[in-house]
Motif scaffolding. Sequence first.
Motif, PDB file in Angstrom:
ATOM      1  N   PRO A 405       1.930  -7.104 -21.481  1.00 33.92           N
ATOM      2  CA  PRO A 405       1.405  -8.022 -22.478  1.00 33.92           C
ATOM      3  C   PRO A 405      -0.002  -8.534 -21.642  1.00 33.92           C
ATOM      4  O   PRO A 405      -0.691  -9.087 -21.967  1.00 33.92           O
ATOM      5  N   SER A 406       0.101  -8.080 -19.923  1.00 31.59           N
ATOM      6  CA  SER A 406      -0.685  -8.896 -19.223  1.00 31.59           C
ATOM      7  C   SER A 406      -1.380  -7.891 -18.949  1.00 31.59           C
ATOM      8  O   SER A 406      -2.714  -7.835 -17.759  1.00 31.59           O
ATOM      9  N   ILE A 407      -2.006  -6.597 -19.326  1.00 32.82           N
ATOM     10  CA  ILE A 407      -2.950  -5.792 -19.247  1.00 32.82           C
ATOM     11  C   ILE A 407      -3.859  -6.201 -20.183  1.00 32.82           C
ATOM     12  O   ILE A 407      -3.901  -7.012 -21.067  1.00 32.82           O
ATOM     13  N   GLY A 408      -4.949  -5.738 -19.262  1.00 37.40           N
ATOM     14  CA  GLY A 408      -6.094  -6.581 -19.920  1.00 37.40           C
ATOM     15  C   GLY A 408      -6.837  -8.293 -19.312  1.00 37.40           C
ATOM     16  O   GLY A 408      -7.526  -8.923 -20.194  1.00 37.40           O
ATOM     17  N   LEU A 409      -6.037  -8.630 -18.239  1.00 40.30           N
ATOM     18  CA  LEU A 409      -6.411  -9.803 -18.478  1.00 40.30           C
ATOM     19  C   LEU A 409      -6.181 -10.549 -17.126  1.00 40.30           C
ATOM     20  O   LEU A 409      -6.200 -10.022 -16.325  1.00 40.30           O
ATOM     21  N   HIS A 410      -7.123 -11.169 -17.123  1.00 39.87           N
ATOM     22  CA  HIS A 410      -7.940 -11.938 -15.420  1.00 39.87           C
ATOM     23  C   HIS A 410      -6.598 -12.424 -14.685  1.00 39.87           C
ATOM     24  O   HIS A 410      -5.789 -13.279 -16.281  1.00 39.87           O
ATOM     25  N   PRO A 411      -6.585 -12.742 -13.718  1.00 33.57           N
ATOM     26  CA  PRO A 411      -5.310 -13.591 -13.469  1.00 33.57           C
ATOM     27  C   PRO A 411      -4.741 -15.360 -13.868  1.00 33.57           C
ATOM     28  O   PRO A 411      -4.499 -15.693 -13.941  1.00 33.57           O
ATOM     29  N   HIS A 412      -6.842 -15.547 -14.059  1.00 34.03           N
ATOM     30  CA  HIS A 412      -6.940 -17.263 -14.481  1.00 34.03           C
ATOM     31  C   HIS A 412      -5.917 -16.933 -16.241  1.00 34.03           C
ATOM     32  O   HIS A 412      -5.384 -17.619 -16.393  1.00 34.03           O
ATOM     33  N   ASP A 413      -6.022 -15.353 -16.477  1.00 35.75           N
ATOM     34  CA  ASP A 413      -5.459 -15.431 -18.397  1.00 35.75           C
ATOM     35  C   ASP A 413      -3.964 -15.599 -18.346  1.00 35.75           C
ATOM     36  O   ASP A 413      -3.399 -15.904 -19.314  1.00 35.75           O
ATOM     37  N   ILE A 414      -3.500 -15.182 -17.487  1.00 38.03           N
ATOM     38  CA  ILE A 414      -2.110 -14.413 -17.256  1.00 38.03           C
ATOM     39  C   ILE A 414      -1.003 -16.006 -16.973  1.00 38.03           C
ATOM     40  O   ILE A 414       0.153 -15.195 -18.416  1.00 38.03           O
ATOM     41  N   GLN A 415      -1.463 -16.403 -16.629  1.00 40.59           N
ATOM     42  CA  GLN A 415      -0.623 -17.459 -16.506  1.00 40.59           C
ATOM     43  C   GLN A 415      -0.319 -18.142 -18.608  1.00 40.59           C
ATOM     44  O   GLN A 415       0.894 -18.834 -19.313  1.00 40.59           O
ATOM     45  N   ARG A 416      -1.502 -18.479 -18.894  1.00 42.45           N
ATOM     46  CA  ARG A 416      -1.295 -18.752 -20.546  1.00 42.45           C
ATOM     47  C   ARG A 416      -1.168 -17.876 -21.681  1.00 42.45           C
ATOM     48  O   ARG A 416       0.405 -18.105 -22.055  1.00 42.45           O
ATOM     49  N   MET A 417      -0.514 -15.748 -21.138  1.00 47.29           N
ATOM     50  CA  MET A 417       0.413 -15.324 -21.369  1.00 47.29           C
ATOM     51  C   MET A 417       1.671 -15.610 -21.191  1.00 47.29           C
ATOM     52  O   MET A 417       2.582 -15.572 -21.799  1.00 47.29           O
ATOM     53  N   ASN A 418       2.120 -16.442 -19.695  1.00 48.25           N
ATOM     54  CA  ASN A 418       3.224 -16.197 -19.440  1.00 48.25           C
ATOM     55  C   ASN A 418       4.002 -17.461 -20.221  1.00 48.25           C
ATOM     56  O   ASN A 418       4.893 -17.613 -20.780  1.00 48.25           O
ATOM     57  N   ASN A 419       3.266 -18.492 -20.646  1.00 47.99           N
ATOM     58  CA  ASN A 419       3.867 -20.149 -21.494  1.00 47.99           C
ATOM     59  C   ASN A 419       3.834 -19.084 -22.781  1.00 47.99           C
ATOM     60  O   ASN A 419       5.259 -19.821 -23.191  1.00 47.99           O
ATOM     61  N   LEU A 420       3.234 -18.341 -23.633  1.00 47.29           N
ATOM     62  CA  LEU A 420       3.683 -18.373 -24.948  1.00 47.29           C
ATOM     63  C   LEU A 420       4.978 -17.255 -24.921  1.00 47.29           C
ATOM     64  O   LEU A 420       5.734 -17.880 -25.343  1.00 47.29           O
ATOM     65  N   LEU A 421       5.306 -15.974 -23.106  1.00 51.52           N
ATOM     66  CA  LEU A 421       6.582 -15.577 -23.555  1.00 51.52           C
ATOM     67  C   LEU A 421       7.658 -16.647 -23.409  1.00 51.52           C
ATOM     68  O   LEU A 421       8.549 -16.591 -24.339  1.00 51.52           O
ATOM     69  N   LEU A 422       7.402 -17.759 -22.369  1.00 53.22           N
ATOM     70  CA  LEU A 422       8.138 -19.019 -22.478  1.00 53.22           C
ATOM     71  C   LEU A 422       8.821 -19.455 -23.715  1.00 53.22           C
ATOM     72  O   LEU A 422       9.696 -20.524 -23.838  1.00 53.22           O
ATOM     73  N   ARG A 423       7.712 -20.013 -24.866  1.00 51.81           N
ATOM     74  CA  ARG A 423       7.912 -20.319 -25.596  1.00 51.81           C
ATOM     75  C   ARG A 423       8.942 -19.811 -26.724  1.00 51.81           C
ATOM     76  O   ARG A 423       9.701 -21.088 -27.199  1.00 51.81           O
ATOM     77  N   LEU A 424       8.287 -18.323 -27.036  1.00 53.91           N
ATOM     78  CA  LEU A 424       9.058 -17.428 -27.313  1.00 53.91           C
ATOM     79  C   LEU A 424      10.304 -17.404 -26.985  1.00 53.91           C
ATOM     80  O   LEU A 424      11.371 -17.595 -27.954  1.00 53.91           O
ATOM     81  N   ARG A 425      10.798 -17.676 -25.660  1.00 52.91           N
ATOM     82  CA  ARG A 425      12.177 -17.974 -25.011  1.00 52.91           C
ATOM     83  C   ARG A 425      12.971 -18.650 -26.045  1.00 52.91           C
ATOM     84  O   ARG A 425      14.196 -19.325 -26.117  1.00 52.91           O
ATOM     85  N   ASP A 426      11.984 -19.940 -25.338  1.00 50.90           N
ATOM     86  CA  ASP A 426      12.583 -21.720 -25.104  1.00 50.90           C
ATOM     87  C   ASP A 426      13.038 -21.906 -27.262  1.00 50.90           C
ATOM     88  O   ASP A 426      13.878 -23.369 -27.279  1.00 50.90           O
ATOM     89  N   LYS A 427      12.686 -21.249 -28.025  1.00 51.22           N
ATOM     90  CA  LYS A 427      12.697 -21.308 -29.596  1.00 51.22           C
ATOM     91  C   LYS A 427      14.628 -20.395 -29.704  1.00 51.22           C
ATOM     92  O   LYS A 427      14.465 -20.488 -30.498  1.00 51.22           O
ATOM     93  N   GLY A 428      15.092 -20.044 -28.679  1.00 49.73           N
ATOM     94  CA  GLY A 428      15.982 -19.538 -28.720  1.00 49.73           C
ATOM     95  C   GLY A 428      16.034 -17.953 -29.103  1.00 49.73           C
ATOM     96  O   GLY A 428      17.137 -17.570 -29.708  1.00 49.73           O
ATOM     97  N   ASN A 429      15.073 -17.459 -28.441  1.00 52.48           N
ATOM     98  CA  ASN A 429      14.827 -15.399 -28.993  1.00 52.48           C
ATOM     99  C   ASN A 429      15.202 -15.085 -27.303  1.00 52.48           C
ATOM    100  O   ASN A 429      14.464 -15.554 -26.967  1.00 52.48           O
ATOM    101  N   THR A 430      15.018 -14.070 -27.901  1.00 51.43           N
ATOM    102  CA  THR A 430      15.668 -13.009 -26.630  1.00 51.43           C
ATOM    103  C   THR A 430      13.785 -11.787 -26.464  1.00 51.43           C
ATOM    104  O   THR A 430      13.550 -12.172 -27.427  1.00 51.43           O
ATOM    105  N   VAL A 431      13.934 -12.359 -25.048  1.00 46.59           N
ATOM    106  CA  VAL A 431      12.404 -11.891 -24.976  1.00 46.59           C
ATOM    107  C   VAL A 431      12.697 -10.827 -23.829  1.00 46.59           C
ATOM    108  O   VAL A 431      12.863 -10.822 -22.555  1.00 46.59           O
ATOM    109  N   LEU A 432      11.565  -9.472 -24.245  1.00 51.67           N
ATOM    110  CA  LEU A 432      12.088  -8.229 -23.549  1.00 51.67           C
ATOM    111  C   LEU A 432      10.915  -7.738 -23.074  1.00 51.67           C
ATOM    112  O   LEU A 432       9.922  -7.572 -23.768  1.00 51.67           O
TER     113      LEU A 432
END
Length: 797
Positions: A405-432
Amino acid sequence: MSMATRTGGQPAGAHAADSHDLIRVHGARENNLKDVSIELPKRRLTVFTGVSGSGKSSLVFDTIAAESQRLINETYSAFLQGFMPNLARPEVDVLDGLTTAITVDQQRMGSDPRSTVGTATDANAMLRILFSRLGTPHIGPPAAYSFNVASVSASGGFTVDRGSEKTRTEKVSFSRTGGMCTHCEGRGRVSDIDLAQLYDDSKSLSEDPFTIPTYTGDGWVVRIIAESGLFDKEKPIREYTKKERHDFLYREPTKVKVNGVNLTYEGLIPKLQKSFLSKDRESMQPHIRAFVDRAVTFADCPECDGTRLSALARSSRIGGVNIADACAMEIRDLAEWVRGLTEPSVTPLLGKLQHTLDSFVEIGLGYLSLDRASGTLSGGEAQRTKMIRHLGSSLTDVTYVFDEPSIGLHPHDIQRMNNLLLRLRDKGNTVLVVEHKPETIVIADHVVDLGPGAGMAGGTVCFEGTVDALRASDTVTGRHLDDRAKLKETVRKATEALEIRGANANNLQDVDVDIPLGVLCVVTGVAGSGKSSLVHGSVPAPEGVVSVDQTPIRGSRRSNPATYTGLLDPIRKAFAKANGVKPALFSANSEGACPTCNGAGVIYTDLAIMQSVATTCEDCGGKRFDASVLEYRFGGRDISEVLAMSVTEAEEFFREGESRIPAAHRIVERMADVGLGYLTLGQPLTTLSGGERQRLKLAVHMADKGGVYVLDEPTTGLHLADVEQLLGLLDRLVDSGKSVIVIEHHQAVMAHADWIVDLGPGAGHDGGRIVFEGTPAELVAARSTLTGEHLAAYVGG
């Protein structure tokens, strides 16, 4: 109120259902996996790492996600399953604990000219409903605002038979108001064709005058024209009468008889428009694309100004804004406009539309517009666009599978993507997540490292555990996880420069910049800042510019590295010359194919709604060639043995001795240069990973003659260890006298550059300006841009 008495020996706090907290995989053998057995924790974020081609996608996508999808399909009725793709069960002994899998991959979105960001995310559908309710003047239902729906009307009659009564005819009429521009048919662009690029008008039809791909003298297309009876075959085209010229270029489909067969003749221009111009340019084969670029010029439709919509659809407005204006806005601006609408009658619609638009902004795509053609999105943008519908979903206990999911993302944008992945996990989902970037690997709850090498040298689990334990491990990923590139002490000096003046493509704001030549120049900036617009849309393109973009290579199971790179041609010719037979015998897609399996190597048995069964062909043993062909040898090997060689073996085989083929050796040498020495020449393209395909494409383009190489994110799909090899390749290109311009976010490539051009400061209309140009050391010292701050942190400056 009475309380039920708990019975049985189970502790009060435990429940049988709580024991199913693992996804168990035992004996996975898909592609290069070697009996992989692993247990993955549910409701956690698991990152899969490993060098490119080590088996990550085979385990995550081709085994876990594929089996989940297959099991879901089996819950439908046999009738519905008949309309679904037949998915074979992955090569695995046991898969247990699976949940519904939602795959968000890097595949480009549909490249149909009428497919846009808005149509792909349902945002357009909601806007059309909004305008059909609130737009003034009111012009019709939602379809009246759709550029995919044409306006039609019809009238006629039907006879009513009332038994003993007299029959009578009733008149009926039908009309539908659509929003499609009739001139460009909803594409937004029209084409003009240079007739001189289609044929040589000094020749007659009998002299094979056409310069169009596939229009050969003995082909059916040309035969229909020549034998139609409409033209004198010996008369030069330039001497045609006005009527003959019209029939030749524009005649409507007409039935003609050719050699006793009824066929349809159609003018050259409409035939070309249907066969070539109706397709998206990026989906064309290279030689077709080259012809279209040469013969056709595209421009915005003069009737609709590129909006794709009819004048009627554009006449209806809400607060002075029509639907074309709304779709042309940057999504973050459109979100603010929608937020200002307060009509109570459409409150639920506004809420849903607002959520969708805010999701775009949240995921870092606020700089896009809804009318952006989906085929022009990068792999990273396409993947994040697919994520939109999953943000805010009420579903839980779902397995989300992401491919880098980090493809095409500037290092500045990667943290935002990471937060989205963690949000999906925190809702009780399995994230691979399959990932190479350290910034995403470090947020994992669980890491699985596959390897140790690529291809047949991979396919085993080298490590599983926490990120800290990975750092302490002796795996390739563990050793490279905290790697940091150093700034070069000396940089190369430019020999000359490409001058760009007043560049204003897309969001560029009259940019003036000199791109140095003779060096490694990196163009960087946050996603949407205008990098591709500057390099692909504004850099002068003289002869000798070789452009390698992110377009994925296409191929079926019959395609392999030998066919894709053109390696098979010199091999076939060498076999034919050595044995005195035709080259076609040494192609599994031509005369040399095994007659039983038609050169596929396997036989597919269709079992209707059940999964198709693929069995190795008994006659050829999976070698794909007819037994008689395998009797011919070259250098002591038959053709199937040559295709079974690895690139490294082939490089030695074709280098010297009786098996020396200079043309073939040059091709395999380039493949080895990009780190594909482990691939076998006959391995189906469908089994290659994204990183392997990217490097195979680079190897092909390295053969192009040119002094300037333009590479668009060449680190896509590459492991940390593979990036070092790529940097070595780029250095060799520059040292050989080439100029290399790279669009890239990876800090290791930036640190290795001789010159950096940084665009920004933001995305969309907040970008489009040069915020820095100079050496990496100067960028780190200044720290005046987001890129400078992240690069300084990366190199420890």
